[in-house]
Design an enzyme around this catalytic site. Structure first.
Site, PDB file in Angstrom:
ATOM      1  N   ASP A   1     -12.707   5.670   2.708  1.00  0.00           N
ATOM      2  CA  ASP A   1     -11.270   5.698   3.017  1.00  0.00           C
ATOM      3  C   ASP A   1     -10.847   7.122   3.370  1.00  0.00           C
ATOM      4  O   ASP A   1     -10.763   7.990   2.495  1.00  0.00           O
ATOM      5  CB  ASP A   1     -10.509   5.191   1.778  1.00  0.00           C
ATOM      6  CG  ASP A   1      -8.998   5.157   1.986  1.00  0.00           C
ATOM      7  OD1 ASP A   1      -8.515   5.705   2.993  1.00  0.00           O
ATOM      8  OD2 ASP A   1      -8.310   4.580   1.129  1.00  0.00           O
TER       9      ASP A   1
ATOM     10  N   LYS B   1       2.875  11.204  -3.489  1.00  0.00           N
ATOM     11  CA  LYS B   1       1.832  10.534  -4.275  1.00  0.00           C
ATOM     12  C   LYS B   1       0.958  11.535  -5.040  1.00  0.00           C
ATOM     13  O   LYS B   1       0.465  11.239  -6.126  1.00  0.00           O
ATOM     14  CB  LYS B   1       0.971   9.700  -3.322  1.00  0.00           C
ATOM     15  CG  LYS B   1      -0.020   8.794  -3.989  1.00  0.00           C
ATOM     16  CD  LYS B   1      -0.581   7.838  -2.960  1.00  0.00           C
ATOM     17  CE  LYS B   1      -1.726   7.034  -3.469  1.00  0.00           C
ATOM     18  NZ  LYS B   1      -2.236   6.116  -2.443  1.00  0.00           N
TER      19      LYS B   1
ATOM     20  N   ASP C   1       0.884  -1.165   0.000  1.00  0.00           N
ATOM     21  CA  ASP C   1       0.000   0.000   0.000  1.00  0.00           C
ATOM     22  C   ASP C   1       0.924   1.217   0.000  1.00  0.00           C
ATOM     23  O   ASP C   1       1.562   1.519   1.013  1.00  0.00           O
ATOM     24  CB  ASP C   1      -0.880  -0.036   1.263  1.00  0.00           C
ATOM     25  CG  ASP C   1      -1.674   1.249   1.470  1.00  0.00           C
ATOM     26  OD1 ASP C   1      -1.666   2.112   0.571  1.00  0.00           O
ATOM     27  OD2 ASP C   1      -2.315   1.379   2.537  1.00  0.00           O
TER      28      ASP C   1
ATOM     29  N   GLU D   1      -7.217   0.577  -4.587  1.00  0.00           N
ATOM     30  CA  GLU D   1      -7.249   0.477  -3.117  1.00  0.00           C
ATOM     31  C   GLU D   1      -8.577  -0.049  -2.582  1.00  0.00           C
ATOM     32  O   GLU D   1      -8.586  -0.935  -1.717  1.00  0.00           O
ATOM     33  CB  GLU D   1      -6.913   1.846  -2.494  1.00  0.00           C
ATOM     34  CG  GLU D   1      -5.441   2.196  -2.651  1.00  0.00           C
ATOM     35  CD  GLU D   1      -5.137   3.681  -2.478  1.00  0.00           C
ATOM     36  OE1 GLU D   1      -6.034   4.435  -2.054  1.00  0.00           O
ATOM     37  OE2 GLU D   1      -4.001   4.089  -2.772  1.00  0.00           O
TER      38      GLU D   1
END
Ligand code: AMP
Length: 615
Positions: free
Chosen positions: A170, A71, A9, A148
């Site tokens: 999330d 990211k 992850d 994800e």
């Protein structure tokens, strides 16, 4: 060389690596025993490369030589400076991946060169390509790029074959995503995905920081936000306080020697309640719920068509999120698998499947039922108050667990409180199982609203400690209940319902005298407790949240109204009209909560009833 494929992850704030061992996904830890690697890269003052915690720790002081949240730049044609060199985003991500690869190699005792890496569902092809490139720069062949939410859904049910709609919420440190995935015969399709790439738990920390700094400023005329290192210390203290508030109803933001005034050091010690914190973050939570609604609309599904709700990301430990989601979607979210780790575990599950291994379900010890206490329903009408079950530890919470909630007394100078502990899922007490009871007596002489903090501590073996503390004085009492995890069967449930019925009958007679057994549920004023709700979290009608100074008058008035109803049939039409007028006066002043007027109206009604009874 081994054929093992690791699952990664690669998060905005944190990253993890996992692998399936003996059919079960396991997240691998670093030398410090922590499974979480902060996604931060930096250079030390000697120009040495830092990845993970040391880089994160230096960020507040040396942001110019530290890179966070790379990211967000993946797939962009940008360069980022670190020391005297410029790097492309995949090169920085590769440093994080290299650290994870090394972690896995140390833990497994052999080299690793294949991985499944997760990305957000909204990542476009360029962003996915950049992630594959980062993997290859780190010496990893990327066997698959996995969404994800798909990873999170996978870990809950690797063997799932039936069609299922899963909503994955999330909320991490810096980003928020909600996705709805459909799962059929091992094929997972993302039906809709929404989110906000600039919203997360870090914003909660900032809001708390501004709140605390604002109060400090009012008190000492010093702004703790101006000095960079003071601000950094305060931010860390606020993040810790935020995490505490996920479990406890109150906490303190504390830092020694935070500032100096006229040569005297100042310490920070400020209490924050969960309620205060929830009010601060409410607008942000609302934004996430708007995205949930949009995802539902896009997927053309109604809330009732969602079969499972899964929580991902450290910030979903904030309890109000689960409560609002449950209100919105009508089912409690799954929270049994650590929300920080479940994406990495899902990546490992996918990796094992690619490698041809079988994977079993992850088994976590959880509470099979919610545990909570009996309280007054704050939304019940003055004509008949209800006692309800208010959960403190919700079903499906991993064990061991400690949770506290704040409740308040309902009458002025209330001398004691009954803490009646139940297990079950229904708001209706009768459907639940009573596991224990105690009284906390000798409370201070406070007006209604005196705060009582009730804490439940439940161990893996099912030993439940229940404690209640009067917040203002510290007076406390506790009991320990063994076997609190045992579930009740239907016989027990029936027995429990009977016991409660009996209890009510006795109670009404004690409270109101012989006329009262026909009146609706009524609580004992001396022992009543009311949940102190967060209005946003529990959208109930709140007609009765103020202090209960009129409780006695209302109880008496209700008894008189009942009596009037019975005697009315025997009265002449003239007396009936008079009765109707007087009853109406009582009802209106009760609804207006005008207690002096209610007393007058009740006295007038009592006089007529006295006359009618004698007639
Ligand atoms: P992630 O990016 O998923 O690792 O999530 C990190 C975020 O989760 C950070 O903002 C943390 O402060 C937050 N977090 C971690 N633990 C808790 C907790 N117990 N309660 C609330 N937020 C938490």
């Amino acid at each position: 060389m081994s054929d093992v494929i690791i699952g990664i992850d690669l998060g905005t704030t944190n990253s993890e690596v996992a692998v399936v061992q003996n059919g079960i996904p396991v997240v691998l830890t670093g030398e410090d025993g922590d499974p979480i690697l902060p996604s931060v890269v930096g250079l030390s003052d000697q120009g040495k490369l830092l990845v993970g915690k040391p880089a994160r720790n230096q960020y507040p002081l040396f942001p110019e030589r530290t890179i966070k949240s790379i990211k967000r730049l993946m797939g962009k044609d940008e360069k980022i400076k670190l020391g005297d060199r410029e790097y492309r985003p995949p090169e920085i991500s590769a440093m994080i991946l290299k650290a994870l690869k090394e972690r896995a190699e140390k833990a497994l005792g052999h080299s690793v060169n294949k991985a499944v890496i997760t990305v957000p569902a909204y990542f476009n092809d360029t962003q996915r390509q950049a992630t594959i490139e980062a993997g290859s720069l780190a010496g990893l062949e990327v066997k698959r790029i996995l969404n994800e939410p798909t990873a999170a859904a996978l870990v809950y049910d690797p063997q799932q074959t039936a069609g299922l709609h899963v909503l994955v919420y999330d909320l991490g440190g810096g980003t928020f995503d909600v996705s709805i995935v459909h799962w059929e015969q091992g094929i997972v399709e993302v039906l809709a995905s929404h989110g906000d790439t600039q919203l997360g738990g870090d914003d909660f920390d900032e809001l708390l920081l501004n709140h605390v700094a604002g109060q400090f400023m009012t008190e000492h005329q010093i702004d703790l936000r101006t000095d960079r290192s003071t601000r950094a210390r305060l931010l860390r203290a606020c993040e810790n306080a935020k995490k505490q508030l996920s479990d406890f109803a109150f906490t303190k933001v504390e830092e020694e020697f935070i500032a100096e005034k006229d040569g005297v050091p100042l310490h920070l010690s400020m209490e924050v309640s969960r309620g205060d914190f929830e009010k601060l973050i409410q607008p942000l939570i609302d934004r996430t719920m708007d995205s949930v609604q949009k995802a539902l609309n896009d997927s053309k599904l109604s809330a009732s068509q969602i079969d499972r709700v899964v929580l991902v990301g450290g910030s979903t430990r904030t309890p109000v999120i689960g409560i609002i989601l449950e209100n919105l979607l009508g089912r409690p979210p799954r929270r049994d698998i650590n929300p920080d780790l479940c994406v990495a575990m899902g990546a490992a599950v996918q990796a094992a499947m690619i490698a041809g291994s079988t994977v079993g379900a992850v088994l976590v010890d959880i509470t099979p039922h919610s545990l909570g206490i009996k309280t007054l329903d704050p939304s019940s009408s003055m004509y008949g108050e209800r006692l309800i079950f208010t959960p403190i530890v919700r079903r499906g919470t991993p064990l061991p667990v400690s949770r506290s909630e704040v409740f308040r007394t309902v009458t002025d100078h209330q001398p004691r409180v009954e803490i009646d502990v139940y297990q079950g899922e229904s708001e209706n007490l009768r459907q639940n199982h009573r596991v224990g009871m105690f009284l906390i007596e000798g409370l201070g002489k406070f007006p209604a609203g005196n705060q009582i903090v009730v804490q439940l501590d439940l161990t893996l073996d099912g030993v439940l400690k229940v404690s209640a503390r009067e917040k203002a004085t510290g007076l406390s009492k506790q009991i320990v209940i063994d076997n609190a995890l045992e579930t009740m069967d239907s016989e027990e449930r029936a027995e429990s319902a009977n016991q409660l019925d009996e209890l009510w009958r006795d109670r009404f007679q004690d409270d109101l005298g012989e006329d009262s057994d026909e009146i609706g549920d009524e609580s004992d004023d001396d022992e009543g407790l009311e949940y102190e709700p967060n209005e946003a979290a529990r959208p109930m009608p709140m007609m009765d949240v103020g202090p209960r100074e009129g409780q006695r008058e209302a109880v008496q008035a209700r008894a008189l109204l009942e009596k009037a109803d019975r005697l009315r049939t025997k009265a002449t039409s003239e007396d009936q009209a008079e009765l109707d007028r007087l009853m109406q006066n009582v009802r209106v002043s009760m609804e207006d909560r005008n207690w002096p007027k209610l007393e007058q109206a009740s006295n007038a009604l009592a006089d007529v009833l006295f006359y009618l009874e004698d007639a």
